[in-house]
Enzyme design. Structure first.
Site, short mmCIF file in Angstrom:
data_model
loop_
_atom_site.label_atom_id
_atom_site.label_comp_id
_atom_site.label_asym_id
_atom_site.label_seq_id
_atom_site.Cartn_x
_atom_site.Cartn_y
_atom_site.Cartn_z
N SER A 82 -8.24 -5.02 4.66
CA SER A 82 -8.70 -4.71 3.31
C SER A 82 -9.12 -5.93 2.49
O SER A 82 -8.72 -6.08 1.33
CB SER A 82 -7.64 -3.92 2.55
OG SER A 82 -7.37 -2.71 3.21
N ASP A 139 0.83 -1.20 0.00
CA ASP A 139 0.00 0.00 0.00
C ASP A 139 0.87 1.26 0.00
O ASP A 139 1.96 1.25 0.56
CB ASP A 139 -0.91 -0.02 1.24
CG ASP A 139 -2.02 1.01 1.16
OD1 ASP A 139 -2.31 1.49 0.04
OD2 ASP A 139 -2.60 1.34 2.21
N ASN A 199 1.39 3.37 -2.93
CA ASN A 199 1.96 3.80 -4.22
C ASN A 199 1.47 5.19 -4.61
O ASN A 199 2.23 6.02 -5.08
CB ASN A 199 1.56 2.82 -5.34
CG ASN A 199 2.15 1.44 -5.15
OD1 ASN A 199 2.97 1.23 -4.27
ND2 ASN A 199 1.71 0.50 -5.97
N GLY A 200 0.16 5.41 -4.42
CA GLY A 200 -0.43 6.71 -4.80
C GLY A 200 0.16 7.85 -3.97
O GLY A 200 0.53 8.90 -4.51
N ARG A 201 0.28 7.61 -2.65
CA ARG A 201 0.83 8.65 -1.78
C ARG A 201 2.29 8.94 -2.10
O ARG A 201 2.75 10.07 -2.07
CB ARG A 201 0.69 8.24 -0.30
CG ARG A 201 -0.66 8.64 0.28
CD ARG A 201 -0.98 7.86 1.51
NE ARG A 201 -1.40 6.50 1.18
CZ ARG A 201 -1.66 5.56 2.05
NH1 ARG A 201 -1.53 5.82 3.35
NH2 ARG A 201 -2.06 4.37 1.68
N LEU A 226 11.21 -20.66 -3.81
CA LEU A 226 10.10 -19.82 -3.36
C LEU A 226 8.87 -19.97 -4.26
O LEU A 226 8.98 -20.01 -5.48
CB LEU A 226 10.55 -18.35 -3.39
CG LEU A 226 9.50 -17.29 -3.07
CD1 LEU A 226 9.08 -17.36 -1.60
CD2 LEU A 226 10.04 -15.89 -3.38
N HIS A 272 2.94 3.24 -8.91
CA HIS A 272 2.81 1.80 -9.19
C HIS A 272 4.09 1.28 -9.87
O HIS A 272 4.56 0.19 -9.55
CB HIS A 272 1.60 1.51 -10.07
CG HIS A 272 0.29 1.89 -9.41
ND1 HIS A 272 0.01 1.57 -8.11
CD2 HIS A 272 -0.79 2.55 -9.88
CE1 HIS A 272 -1.20 2.02 -7.80
NE2 HIS A 272 -1.70 2.62 -8.85
N GLU A 279 -11.99 -4.81 -5.46
CA GLU A 279 -12.46 -3.43 -5.33
C GLU A 279 -11.68 -2.46 -6.23
O GLU A 279 -12.13 -1.36 -6.52
CB GLU A 279 -12.33 -2.94 -3.87
CG GLU A 279 -13.32 -3.56 -2.89
CD GLU A 279 -12.92 -4.94 -2.38
OE1 GLU A 279 -11.73 -5.30 -2.52
OE2 GLU A 279 -13.79 -5.67 -1.86
N ARG A 321 -0.19 8.99 -10.34
CA ARG A 321 -0.28 7.78 -9.49
C ARG A 321 0.45 6.58 -10.11
O ARG A 321 1.06 5.80 -9.40
CB ARG A 321 -1.76 7.41 -9.28
CG ARG A 321 -2.53 8.39 -8.42
CD ARG A 321 -3.98 7.95 -8.30
NE ARG A 321 -4.10 6.60 -7.79
CZ ARG A 321 -4.00 6.26 -6.49
NH1 ARG A 321 -3.81 7.19 -5.59
NH2 ARG A 321 -4.11 5.02 -6.13
N ARG A 355 -11.32 2.01 -9.56
CA ARG A 355 -10.38 3.09 -9.87
C ARG A 355 -10.60 3.56 -11.31
O ARG A 355 -11.19 2.85 -12.12
CB ARG A 355 -8.95 2.60 -9.68
CG ARG A 355 -8.70 2.29 -8.24
CD ARG A 355 -7.26 1.96 -7.97
NE ARG A 355 -7.11 1.75 -6.53
CZ ARG A 355 -5.99 1.89 -5.86
NH1 ARG A 355 -4.89 2.22 -6.49
NH2 ARG A 355 -5.96 1.68 -4.57
N ARG A 394 -5.44 -2.04 8.51
CA ARG A 394 -6.62 -2.74 7.98
C ARG A 394 -6.18 -4.00 7.24
O ARG A 394 -5.09 -4.05 6.71
CB ARG A 394 -7.32 -1.85 6.94
CG ARG A 394 -8.13 -0.75 7.43
CD ARG A 394 -8.97 -0.18 6.28
NE ARG A 394 -8.16 0.50 5.28
CZ ARG A 394 -7.76 1.76 5.37
NH1 ARG A 394 -8.10 2.48 6.42
NH2 ARG A 394 -7.03 2.32 4.43
C1 FPP Z 1 -1.73 0.14 -3.43
O1 FPP Z 1 -1.31 1.47 -3.53
C2 FPP Z 1 -1.20 -0.65 -4.51
C3 FPP Z 1 -1.95 -1.27 -5.48
C4 FPP Z 1 -3.40 -1.19 -5.56
C5 FPP Z 1 -1.35 -2.03 -6.57
C6 FPP Z 1 -0.07 -2.72 -6.29
C7 FPP Z 1 0.61 -2.88 -7.56
C8 FPP Z 1 1.94 -2.84 -7.77
C9 FPP Z 1 2.95 -2.74 -6.72
C10 FPP Z 1 2.49 -2.92 -9.16
C11 FPP Z 1 2.16 -4.15 -9.92
C12 FPP Z 1 2.36 -5.41 -9.17
C13 FPP Z 1 3.01 -6.51 -9.59
C14 FPP Z 1 3.02 -7.71 -8.74
C15 FPP Z 1 3.75 -6.58 -10.84
P1 FPP Z 1 -2.42 2.61 -3.65
O2 FPP Z 1 -2.51 3.00 -5.08
O3 FPP Z 1 -3.69 2.15 -3.03
O4 FPP Z 1 -1.74 3.74 -2.81
P2 FPP Z 1 -2.48 4.92 -2.00
O5 FPP Z 1 -3.28 4.24 -0.90
O6 FPP Z 1 -1.32 5.71 -1.47
O7 FPP Z 1 -3.33 5.65 -2.98
#
Ligand code: FPP
Length: 252
Positions: free
Chosen positions: A205, A31, A33-35, A142, A48, A78, A44, A82, A203
């Site tokens: 989630s 969790d 990535n967006g922040r 693994l 990712h 969910e 955003r 987006r 959470r």
């Molecule tokens: C949550 O950050 C992250 C995701 C919903 C996607 C995770 C995806 C990746 C790390 C890239 C692709 C994955 C693989 C396995 C190749 P968020 O966007 O909800 O962040 P935020 O809560 O800060 O907005």
């Protein structure tokens, strides 16, 4: 003199790990990535993209330690809510990851698995997943499982449907915990011992709700794109300091 709570470096955390008491299965809610992107005034999707680096770090750390199972929550049921462009780019990133990483997975003896409603993913994504699963299926190190279009409640619903269908076809139904577990997407995977969540949220989630009943939960404020092997080693050292009692008293 070093401050008492000063962060150690990667090798210091690694040195503290007792390799005979590793978690068998580590599951991760990636969790933040967006922040991470917002802090840098980037779109955003840049978060990712940077998150893929962290995926490599987590996979490599588990492979180095000899952890048998790693499960990553990559796309939830969910997440379709987006914006369409973000969903498309996430699918594109996943396909890029599978294409780029296949050599490395084989090199490191890692096999790929998936959990979730995979049949609802776009056909090209399904094809790339199937190919990678097929080409890594002989690897004995693994087991990397990607949770894609995954939701724990959907998984339980699917398990109940499968149990009912079985009962209809052979006229008998015996429902206990082991029957439910056997019909979850994770039937072939042990329950997670350690569940890591980044970016400070407390959470689950809708992730592995059944399977995480006795998981040790480790939350870091670090945003997923900044997650490194050091964080995983630190989570494992903290895990090894906890006493797991499974509802008992923990007495010998
Ligand atoms: C949550 O950050 C992250 C995701 C919903 C996607 C995770 C995806 C990746 C790390 C890239 C692709 C994955 C693989 C396995 C190749 P968020 O966007 O909800 O962040 P935020 O809560 O800060 O907005």
């Amino acid at each position: 003199m070093a401050a008492v709570n000063a962060e150690l470096d990667e090798s210091s955390y690694l040195a503290q790990i007792d390799l005979d008491r590793l978690p068998c299965h580590i599951a991760v809610i990636m969790d933040g990535n967006g922040r991470w992107a917002k802090k840098r005034r980037l779109p955003r999707i840049a978060g990712h993209r940077a998150g893929i680096r962290a995926v490599r770090q987590a996979v490599e750390a588990c492979a180095r330690l000899g952890v048998p199972y790693l499960t990553l929550y990559a796309f939830s049921v969910e997440n379709w809510k987006r914006p369409h462009a973000e969903v498309e780019l996430l699918m594109k990133l996943l396909r890029e990851y599978l294409k780029k990483e296949i050599g490395e997975l084989n090199e490191q003896n890692i096999s790929l698995g998936v959990i979730g409603r995979i049949s609802e993913l776009p056909a090209p994504v399904r094809r790339d997943l199937e190919r990678t699963i097929e080409e890594t299926k002989g690897n004995t190190g693994l087991r990397l499982t990607l949770a894609l279009n995954y939701g724990s409640r959907a998984e339980v619903v699917d398990a109940v449907r499968a149990l009912v269908a079985q009962a209809r076809s052979n006229g008998e139904i015996e429902i206990d915990e082991s029957a439910v577990s056997r019909h979850l997407y994770t039937a072939a995977i042990p329950d997670p011992d350690l569940l890591i969540r980044t970016s400070g949220e407390m959470r689950l989630s809708n992730f592995l709700l059944w399977q995480a009943a006795y998981s040790e939960i480790w939350v870091t404020e670090t945003l997923w794109p900044d997650f490194t092997q050091k964080h995983l080693f630190r989570a494992v050292t903290d895990f090894q300091k906890r006493e797991r009692r499974y509802g008992g008293l923990g007495l010998e």
